[in-house]
Design an enzyme around this catalytic site. Structure first.
Site, mmCIF file in Angstrom:
data_model
loop_
_atom_site.group_PDB
_atom_site.id
_atom_site.type_symbol
_atom_site.label_atom_id
_atom_site.label_comp_id
_atom_site.label_asym_id
_atom_site.label_seq_id
_atom_site.Cartn_x
_atom_site.Cartn_y
_atom_site.Cartn_z
ATOM 1 N N LYS A 1 0.877 -1.182 0.000
ATOM 2 C CA LYS A 1 0.000 0.000 0.000
ATOM 3 C C LYS A 1 0.908 1.224 0.000
ATOM 4 C CE LYS A 1 -2.135 3.100 1.836
ATOM 5 N NZ LYS A 1 -1.947 4.489 1.409
ATOM 6 N N GLU B 1 8.694 1.502 11.548
ATOM 7 C CA GLU B 1 9.731 2.543 11.439
ATOM 8 C C GLU B 1 8.982 3.868 11.424
ATOM 9 O OE1 GLU B 1 12.340 1.613 8.175
ATOM 10 O OE2 GLU B 1 13.122 -0.105 9.267
ATOM 11 N N CYS C 1 13.230 10.955 7.498
ATOM 12 C CA CYS C 1 12.995 10.659 8.919
ATOM 13 C C CYS C 1 14.262 10.841 9.747
ATOM 14 C CB CYS C 1 12.473 9.234 9.071
ATOM 15 S SG CYS C 1 13.534 8.017 8.266
ATOM 16 N N GLU D 1 7.956 16.842 15.298
ATOM 17 C CA GLU D 1 8.524 16.549 13.982
ATOM 18 C C GLU D 1 7.863 17.451 12.934
ATOM 19 O OE1 GLU D 1 7.498 12.797 12.084
ATOM 20 O OE2 GLU D 1 9.572 12.562 11.437
#
Ligand code: NDP
Length: 487
Positions: free
Chosen positions: A185, A259, A293, A391
């Site tokens: 996906k 993750e 990331c 973030e």
């Protein structure tokens, strides 16, 4: 105001699902538009998958598990996996172009990192799988215990938009190497390269039904994570999404690899080589528009070199050209979507309210169309500022001075995140001492993003669950049975 004049020979594609070795449309007939973030033009349409499409893909993947793939001699499966890597390289220009059209990242980056690394993921695991061994213990003259591996089963691979092909292949290669069948996906905003990848797998000789893909939004992913017949989910994305997936996978107790997000510290001591620091910190701050990331978005600089660091870092940041992702000299392209662009701009407004000083950027870039933000360096924010703690995932860094090791280490670990960290120092003892104290899955000393695919990759705290890479990936994608043979 800049305009974008582009010469792109490769055309964008419409994206269908891939089920049982064929491209298929959604059973509902629904589609959504795929937007180019650099121009705001429509690139094409994407099939919008629903539960019924996910059900079909899972059923096909389950049937394929009974076929030859998982039982194929390792050397034969390895050759097919290697071939996928070869075909990615053969279609490199096309894939790099599609990745840049979808993400807004500079074309040189798609070429040199995303597509190269996607191919290497297959080449690496094609080699690695031929070396995988199992445990064996002799218990005196009583018994021999040994383990055997089999595939976990049907694995759902759910990915974000920042490194679409690289991250999908980081999961797909070991999942296939261990003999699983999969349903992928991709992110709704970057569907094109995964669409091509599915066909490449078939062209390389992967049997029909082993690699399947359903496009769609979060609810399409949720149909996969809650599905009774999916055995494991490998997910990369935001921490809050990971938490939602954990809940939805709980009733069926799926194996999970996560993750997740990060807010990574970049700690610079006065005894570091400042030339290296500046060169690498530019990358760890702004490469891929800061949408990595692992980016070091919290920069801590020892006070003795704080002013010098800022002067040089600001000067170099001002040289970064923001603009058309297809221009050779562009260093910072467009952010991936309007939604994400608005999120990043909202953090710039927060920084202003919190009393931050913008040494560069702090605003959208001067482009006629597209979602561009100038590389932004912010000082003067306290450690409790939202811009220091949350973030942002854009070309935005905060810089704070520090005086002592203890003080900076306390700030480094004062976060729910724990993905990675960089430490810059000429003192090897200090590097070893502090690395062991940092609550993160990965610490780079005097470097950043230097990867060896055998090493454990993943986050501590709320930045992930489990590790991937080499043996870690192989263990996740394998079910291990211990056999005790009584002597
Ligand atoms: P999201 O978590 O929003 O989305 C990731 C994927 O999950 C997308 O395909 C998304 O679909 C899908 N999804 C969303 N909701 C659900 C749900 N409830 N159930 C199942 N699937 C769902 O992340 P982003 O795409 O915004 O990516 C950015 C994030 O990824 C950042 O936090 C970044 O740190 C993290 N990341 C972590 C990495 C690591 O290695 N630790 C590497 C790269 C990125 P849809 O397309 O609709 O959103």
């Amino acid at each position: 105001m800049q305009t974008t004049e582009r010469k792109v020979e490769i055309k964008p594609i419409n994206c269908s699902h891939y089920i049982g070795g064929k491209y298929v449309e959604s059973k509902s007939g629904k589609t959504f538009k795929n937007i180019n973030p650099a121009t705001e033009e429509v690139l094409g349409v994407v099939a919008e998958g629903g539960r019924e499409d996910v059900n079909e893909a899972v059923e096909v993947a389950r049937t394929a598990l009974k076929g030859e793939w998982g039982n194929m001699p390792v050397r034969k499966r390895s050759a097919i996996i290697r071939k996928i890597g070869d075909l990615i390289l053969e279609r490199k220009q096309e894939l790099a172009t599609l990745e840049t059209l979808d993400t807004g990242k500079p074309i040189w980056l798609s070429n040199s990192v995303d597509i190269e690394r996607a191919a290497y993921n297959f080449h690496f695991f094609a080699d690695y799988m031929t070396t995988v061994g199992n445990e064996s213990y002799q218990q005196d003259d009583i018994a021999i215990h040994y383990s055997v591996r089999r595939p976990v089963g049907v694995v759902g691979l759910i990915n974000p938009w920042n490194l679409p092909l690289l991250l999908m292949t980081w999961k797909l290669a070991p999942a296939l190497a261990a003999g699983n069948t999969v349903v992928m996906k991709p992110s709704e905003v970057t569907p094109m390269t995964a669409t091509v990848l599915a066909q490449i797998c078939t062209d390389a000789g992967v049997p029909e039904g082993v690699v399947n893909m359903v496009h769609g939004f979060g609810n399409t992913g949720a149909a996969l994570t809650s599905h009774d017949d999916v055995d494991a989910i490998a997910f990369t994305g935001e921490t809050v999404t990971g938490s939602a997936i954990m809940k939805s996978a709980a009733p069926t107790l799926k194996k999970l690899s996560f993750e997740l997000g990060g807010k990574n510290p970049n700690v610079i001591f006065a005894d570091a080589n400042l030339d290296d620091v500046i060169e690498t910190t530019l990358k760890s701050s702004f490469i891929n528009q800061g949408e990595v990331c692992l980016c070091g978005s919290r920069i801590y600089v020892e006070r003795a070199i704080y002013d010098e660091f800022l002067e040089r870092f600001v000067a170099k940041t001002k040289e970064l050209k923001v603009g058309d992702p297809f221009a050779e000299d562009t260093k910072v392209g467009a952010l991936v979507s309007e939604e994400h662009y608005n999120k990043v701009l909202s953090y710039l407004a927060i920084a202003k309210e919190e009393g931050g000083t913008f040494l560069t950027g702090g605003k959208k870039a001067d482009m006629e169309k597209g979602f561009y933000v100038e590389p932004t360096i912010i000082t003067g924010l306290g450690r409790d500022s939202r811009c220091v703690r949350e973030e942002i995932f854009g070309p935005v860094v905060t810089v704070l001075p520090f005086d002592t090791e203890e003080e900076v280490m306390e700030q480094v670990n004062d976060t729910h995140y724990g993905l990675s960290a960089s430490l810059w120092t000429g003192d090897v003892k200090r590097a070893a001492r502090l690395s062991a104290q940092i609550e993160a899955g990965m610490v780079w000393v005097n470097t950043w993003f230097l990867r060896d695919l055998r090493t454990p990759f993943g986050g501590a705290k709320r930045s992930g669950i489990g590790r991937e890479g080499g043996a870690h990936s192989f263990d996740f994608y394998s079910e291990i049975t211990n056999v005790t043979l009584k002597l």
